[in-house]
Design an enzyme around this catalytic site. Structure first.
Site, PDB file in Angstrom:
ATOM      1  N   GLY A   1     -51.120 -43.271  17.684  1.00 22.57           N
ATOM      2  CA  GLY A   1     -50.045 -43.837  17.650  1.00 22.57           C
ATOM      3  C   GLY A   1     -49.304 -43.188  17.153  1.00 22.57           C
ATOM      4  N   PHE A   2     -49.289 -42.740  16.125  1.00 24.36           N
ATOM      5  CA  PHE A   2     -48.536 -41.804  15.271  1.00 24.36           C
ATOM      6  C   PHE A   2     -47.149 -42.998  14.634  1.00 24.36           C
ATOM      7  CE2 PHE A   2     -50.702 -38.343  17.503  1.00 24.36           C
ATOM      8  CZ  PHE A   2     -51.742 -38.349  16.570  1.00 24.36           C
TER       9      PHE A   2
ATOM     10  N   ILE B   1     -56.779 -46.557  15.436  1.00 25.55           N
ATOM     11  CA  ILE B   1     -56.434 -45.440  15.432  1.00 25.55           C
ATOM     12  C   ILE B   1     -56.516 -44.102  15.735  1.00 25.55           C
ATOM     13  CG2 ILE B   1     -53.939 -47.009  15.353  1.00 25.55           C
ATOM     14  CD1 ILE B   1     -52.493 -44.785  13.441  1.00 25.55           C
TER      15      ILE B   1
ATOM     16  N   GLY C   1     -52.690 -48.940   6.393  1.00 29.02           N
ATOM     17  CA  GLY C   1     -53.825 -49.590   7.213  1.00 29.02           C
ATOM     18  C   GLY C   1     -54.965 -49.812   5.825  1.00 29.02           C
TER      19      GLY C   1
ATOM     20  N   ILE D   1     -60.725 -42.146  -2.369  1.00 27.90           N
ATOM     21  CA  ILE D   1     -61.069 -42.417  -1.302  1.00 27.90           C
ATOM     22  C   ILE D   1     -62.209 -42.586  -0.975  1.00 27.90           C
ATOM     23  CG2 ILE D   1     -61.495 -39.752   0.151  1.00 27.90           C
ATOM     24  CD1 ILE D   1     -58.787 -39.643  -1.127  1.00 27.90           C
TER      25      ILE D   1
ATOM     26  N   PRO E   1     -64.223 -39.495   2.397  1.00 28.33           N
ATOM     27  CA  PRO E   1     -64.178 -38.181   2.418  1.00 28.33           C
ATOM     28  C   PRO E   1     -63.763 -37.923   3.642  1.00 28.33           C
ATOM     29  CG  PRO E   1     -65.984 -38.083   1.120  1.00 28.33           C
ATOM     30  CD  PRO E   1     -66.187 -39.680   1.298  1.00 28.33           C
TER      31      PRO E   1
ATOM     32  N   GLN F   1     -57.813 -37.236   8.662  1.00 32.26           N
ATOM     33  CA  GLN F   1     -56.099 -37.622   8.400  1.00 32.26           C
ATOM     34  C   GLN F   1     -55.433 -36.863   7.786  1.00 32.26           C
ATOM     35  OE1 GLN F   1     -54.643 -40.905   9.625  1.00 32.26           O
ATOM     36  NE2 GLN F   1     -56.375 -40.620  11.037  1.00 32.26           N
TER      37      GLN F   1
ATOM     38  N   GLU G   1     -50.006 -40.212   5.911  1.00 31.69           N
ATOM     39  CA  GLU G   1     -48.538 -40.057   5.931  1.00 31.69           C
ATOM     40  C   GLU G   1     -48.740 -38.576   4.872  1.00 31.69           C
ATOM     41  OE1 GLU G   1     -45.918 -43.398   7.018  1.00 31.69           O
ATOM     42  OE2 GLU G   1     -47.010 -43.179   8.458  1.00 31.69           O
TER      43      GLU G   1
END
Lengths: 732, 316
Positions: free
Chosen positions: A242-243, A468, A511, A616, A619, A625, A692
């Protein structure tokens, strides 16, 4: 549950399941093709019809007539629904551009009709027969040309900030940098196109779609369809990327709903790839000016960052200056954003909105001023680190280890082997290393979940959270298993259904932390329900090995559940810890590039990201991501640009042949290191987002590596070879 | 995509005759370009003649010491052919620089020659394009032209030919063998196969309607260092900004064609006489008539620099 004081020890800290490198639990479904994405959903007893959209051929104006007579007579066609047929529709509050309805054209490829037929091919063929007459209007399509008309955007976007006296400090600074940087419009270019199936049952409609935010879509779709929200049921269990392009309701869902209503059958609509760049949203281009003043010792005395971007009327700015308010120390500061009205498609969130283009510029500027000072850019960043919000020094960071990331990264990457600019050669390649800080804030969103324990001892989680591709299924299962004292094989996770409690959804790297916190809250409720049913004191009860224990009493969870089972449901709400403490994630990006001395082609040789992002949760999925984000940063640095036709007002390279994202051959060795840390201010999970962070700064690290390789400073992305070859050494 | 009549041809003669009967008919082999264009309504044939069963799928030696490549030899097979790899390395290198493995498995020799431009305005049916709709004008000129042609272009069209293979064939002096619907056979030198746009950019090749490519013939091996250099924005799966197909002999002479700059593989034999003076002289002669746009003028210096790199590699 309200999270308003820093977390203390809780069951998550056991780390029996959370924090473990568990492969994604939906992986087998995906690798065997059994995960059903929106368009693939099928009920064998249903005859689906297929809708194919028609996009506007102009960027701005009015539709004067639509002739669909030929299309209606084409083989297999069931109906044509045009934007004139449905009339003006109420726009959802999260969209800037309207998605469908009425005669006004706001941007190129705006949906103007959908043709519905028995087969996809019939619908597509008939869609080409629709004839639309337009009365075009002159539009504004060139950001540079509109700079003079740009205005300060809505005050709610906090466009300006200042502290100290920037002008005075900059004008008297011993060493200064004043430069302009540009970033282009970018497309999300996710693999799965926007796609929906709509099926009406009386006044109720069910939509299978590809949405990052179930409740946002549901709310805005109900508004646009003019129906009660309770009548809209949305399903989005699997999403092929989706980004940010699937944060807000899109035209495919609206077209499918109208088409299905018209033909009285379920209808599938996917946006053709060629329509996606112009029909949906994109990351807006920016023009940025950065000024940094420093003393000879390398301390920042003045830092100013201004950014111009454009959007449709009613839209917002690309918030490229926000991180400059927080990243480095310095007493005298200013930031400002200006917004031009452009008639290009809607600009909106794309992965790390604001941060990504802002750091693309800022982190080159930092490299430049360090060079002017004769300082190593890492040393410069460390010298200007801050543990408090520089604009509000009484407000500390909850936890900030940028320095640790940079130091560890420098050591692991072999930063000490970096040569001076333009001096390292390997055959016909010029080799360079670059560094940049990664910096993304940790946002939190209310997030709900329902957790059910059944008589088999299976724990089922229901939340409208989406996955996503990020690994939500897996980390939700890990959280539940940890909280309930069961193995992950005893947990079932159901996501992406509007019948489930409203969650944070997927966006803004909020999220993972928010949704697992919601699951945590629901599990606390379920634990209380179990304890209460057994008459245990919920304070000293232990959930372990599929049992619940209190003192010397132990009862199996399956038994405790009983034939009717037990349910816990709650929503995590957030106090003001994000206001009292600046919560952010940090990292260091290290890149080595090779630039062909003859052609100026830049190819990445290796990349390292060191990330400090709280606990985290997994991992493996976290690493995925980060490397995905680093890859996106490679595209942003080297090739991705939506080319604007400033005469006709559209993005010209609107397919994946023209809009070049990295391919496998562009991505060599990538390494990710996570700092071993927790942040008790973030949530009971003590985690923060990483999705991100991995993108923030990486493009600048590449730009800086290109400078180090070639001695050529390029301030305009993407850094394609045409921006280099004019200044490369003669090779003939 | 419009509905179309489909037939599988049993013989070349039948295929050519079927084509002759319908001015909108097209042959289809790999379909890697044609089907995409049909889905976008850029190509709208009412009749497709499937030629996949006609043979022409081998590479054979010719009496003259060269090779005859069947029109239906897949790009993957051609690139891997032992004779091609040994004697025409340039061709093999050009082939594997193009498209992706999956596409090369389907794409054929003749189809590769006949692929159409990747100009984004050609691909957008809302935009004017003289190639797609003769006489409608050209939206590309004055628009986004970074990828488009700098030489051989016209006021009607500045599109490029996207093939890698064809650039190598041009350097290697290939000859395209065809048969017309009336049975007449032709041998068209590759230099004459692709046409410059002039004011009829929709006419892209010397083929007549229904004329069927049977094979591509290469003359006897020319030896020399055979270098194909494709310059692009990403490392794979991208069309060339500039590509250079070079055969450089030990004495420094050579033959060179350039891709990505023109509506056809661009070779100026007279320019090759300048090779001894270096890349700049050669590029000047090769691109003497260039009329680039502001956005694509970098292709001029890029061509020169790439040539320079190739000459240096050949010497090394």
């Amino acid at each position: 549950m309200q999270f308003d004081t820093p977390a203390t020890t809780n069951p998550i800290d056991q780390l029996k399941v959370v924090g473990k490198p568990i492969h994604r639990i939906d992986g087998e479904l995906k690798t065997t093709g059994r995960a059903m994405y929106a368009y693939e959903w099928r009920d064998p007893n249903t005859r689906y019809a297929y809708g194919y959209p028609v996009g506007s051929a102009i960027a701005k104006g009015q539709i004067t007539a639509i002739d669909s007579a030929a299309a209606k007579k084409a083989p297999g066609v069931l109906a044509v629904v045009t934007t004139l047929d449905v009339g003006n529709l109420q726009k959802g509050k999260l969209n800037t551009a309207k998605l469908f309805g009425g005669s006004e054209i706001q941007h190129y490829h705006q949906a103007v009709a959908v043709v519905v037929a028995e087969t996809f091919e019939q619908a597509r063929a008939a869609a080409a027969m629709i004839k639309v007459d337009y009365a075009p209007q002159k539009g504004a399509f060139d950001l540079r040309a509109e700079l003079a008309t740009a205005q300060s955007p809505d005050p709610s976007t906090e466009p300006d900030s200042s502290s100290g006296d920037f002008q005075a400090a900059f004008s008297t600074a011993e060493v200064t940098l004043d430069a302009e940087y540009t970033t282009p419009d970018q497309s999300h270019a996710m693999m799965e196109p926007h796609a929906s199936i709509a099926a009406w049952n009386g006044e109720e409609v069910t939509i299978w779609t590809s949405s990052q935010m179930i409740d946002w879509w549901r709310t805005d779709l109900a508004t646009t369809l003019g129906v009660d929200k309770e009548k809209v049921h949305l399903m989005s269990p699997f999403i092929g990327g989706g980004f940010g392009g699937k944060l807000f309701l899109r035209a495919d869902a609206v077209l499918a709903a109208f088409a299905a209503k018209t033909v009285g059958r379920p209808v599938k609509v996917a946006l053709p790839r060629t329509m996606i760049s112009n029909n949906t949203t994109h990351r807006p281009a920016t023009i940025q000016r950065i000024r940094i003043g420093a003393d000879r010792d390398g301390r920042i005395t003045a830092i100013g960052h201004e950014s111009w971007s454009g959007d449709l009327a009613g839209g917002g700015p690309e918030t490229a200056v926000m991180q400059t308010r927080l990243l480095y120390a310095g007493e005298n500061r200013m930031t400002a954003m200006k917004l031009a009205t452009l008639d290009l498609p809607e600009g909106n969130a794309m992965r790390a909105p604001g941060e990504a283009p802002g750091l693309m510029a800022l982190e080159i500027a930092v490299d430049e001023i360090a060079e002017k000072l004769g300082m190593d850019p890492i040393e410069f960043r460390i010298k200007n680190d801050t543990q408090v919000d520089p604009e509000n020094p009484e407000r500390p960071f909850s936890h900030r280890d940028l320095v640790g990331c940079l130091k560890l990264g420098a050591e692991k990457f072999g930063w000490d082997k970096r040569a001076s600019a333009g001096s390292r050669r390997e055959g016909k390649l010029m080799i360079g290393m670059g560094v940049a800080a990664a910096f993304r804030n940790n946002l939190v969103m209310p997030s709900g979940a329902r957790v059910k324990l059944d008589k088999e001892g299976i724990v089922t989680v229901e939340t409208d959270m989406t996955d996503i591709g990020t690994g939500s299924y897996t980390i939700v299962a890990q959280t539940t298993a940890e909280m309930m004292g069961v193995g992950i094989d005893k947990v079932a996770v159901q996501l992406g259904d509007s019948r489930f409690p409203v969650s944070a959804g997927s966006g803004g790297q909020f999220g993972a932390n928010s949704a697992t916190s919601g699951v945590y809250a629901a599990c606390v409720k379920l634990r209380e329900a179990v304890a209460s049913k057994l008459g245990f004191n919920s304070k000293d009860v232990i959930f372990e090995n599929e049992e619940v224990r209190s003192g010397n009493r132990a009862v199996g969870l399956a038994v405790a559940a009983g034939p009717d089972g037990l349910v816990g449901e709650d929503t995590m709400e957030w106090g003001d810890l994000t206001k009292t403490h600046q919560q952010s994630t940090f990292g260091g990006h290290f890149v080595e590039v090779g630039v062909d001395i003859a052609t100026g082609e830049t190819r990445i040789r290796r990349m390292l990201a060191v990330c400090a992002a709280g606990r985290i949760l997994n991992p493996i999925t976290a690493r995925s991501q980060v490397i995905g984000a680093m890859t996106m940063g490679v595209g942003g640095a080297l090739s991705e640009e939506l080319a604007v036709d400033t005469r006709h007002g559209f993005f010209v390279n609107h397919d994946l042949a023209g809009y070049e994202v990295p391919v496998h051959a562009d991505i060599p060795h990538q390494e990710v290191i996570f700092m071993d840390e927790t942040d008790p201010y973030s949530s009971p999970m003590k985690a923060k987002g990483v999705g991100e962070l991995g993108l923030c700064g990486v493009s600048a690290a590449i730009a800086n590596a290109i400078y180090n390789a070639t001695g050529v400073r390029v301030r305009h992305y993407p850094i394609t070879l045409d921006k280099l070859i004019g200044e490369l050494p003669d090779v003939a | 995509m419009r509905a179309f009549f489909y037939e599988k041809a049993a013989t070349v003669e039948a295929a050519a005759k079927a084509a002759a009967r319908n001015p909108e008919a097209k042959f289809i082999a790999g379909g890697t370009n044609l089907l995409d264009l049909m889905k976008l309504e850029i190509e709208r044939p009412s009749h497709l003649i499937d030629v996949n069963g006609l043979g022409f799928d081998t590479v054979e030696k010719t009496a003259e010491g060269g090779i005859r490549i069947g029109a239906l030899v897949r790009n993957t097979d051609l690139a891997a052919d032992e004779m091609v790899r040994r004697d025409y390395g340039l061709l093999s290198r050009a082939l594997v620089a193009g498209a992706s493995g999956q596409l090369r498995n389907k794409a054929t020799t003749a189809g590769n020659l006949l692929q159409r431009t990747r100009c984004p305005y050609f691909y957008d049916t809302n935009q004017r394009c003289n190639k797609r709709q003769p006489g409608s004008g050209c939206s590309a000129i004055g628009g986004f032209t970074r990828q488009l042609g700098v030489v051989g272009v016209s006021d009607a069209c500045i599109a490029t030919h996207p093939s890698d293979m064809a650039v190598a064939l041009r350097t290697l002096d290939a000859v395209v063998e065809t048969v017309k619907p009336d049975g007449e056979k032709r041998a068209i030198p590759i230099a004459d196969f692709h046409r410059l746009p002039g004011d009829t950019p929709h006419i892209e090749t010397a083929l007549e309607h229904g004329e069927f490519i049977t094979s591509v013939v290469l003359p006897a091996p020319v030896g020399g260092k055979q270098i194909y250099r494709k310059v692009r924005d990403r490392a794979s799966y991208a069309f060339a900004l500039v590509s250079v197909a070079a055969v450089i002999r030990p004495d420094g002479s050579g033959q060179i064609a350039v891709g990505g700059v023109a509506p056809k593989p661009w070779r100026v034999e007279a320019a090759e006489a300048e090779l001894s003076k270096g890349a700049r002289a050669m590029a000047l002669a090769l691109l003497a008539d260039a009329r680039p746009t502001e956005q694509n003028k970098f292709k001029i210096s890029l061509t020169e620099r790439t040539l320079g790199a190739i000459l240096s590699e050949a010497r090394g």
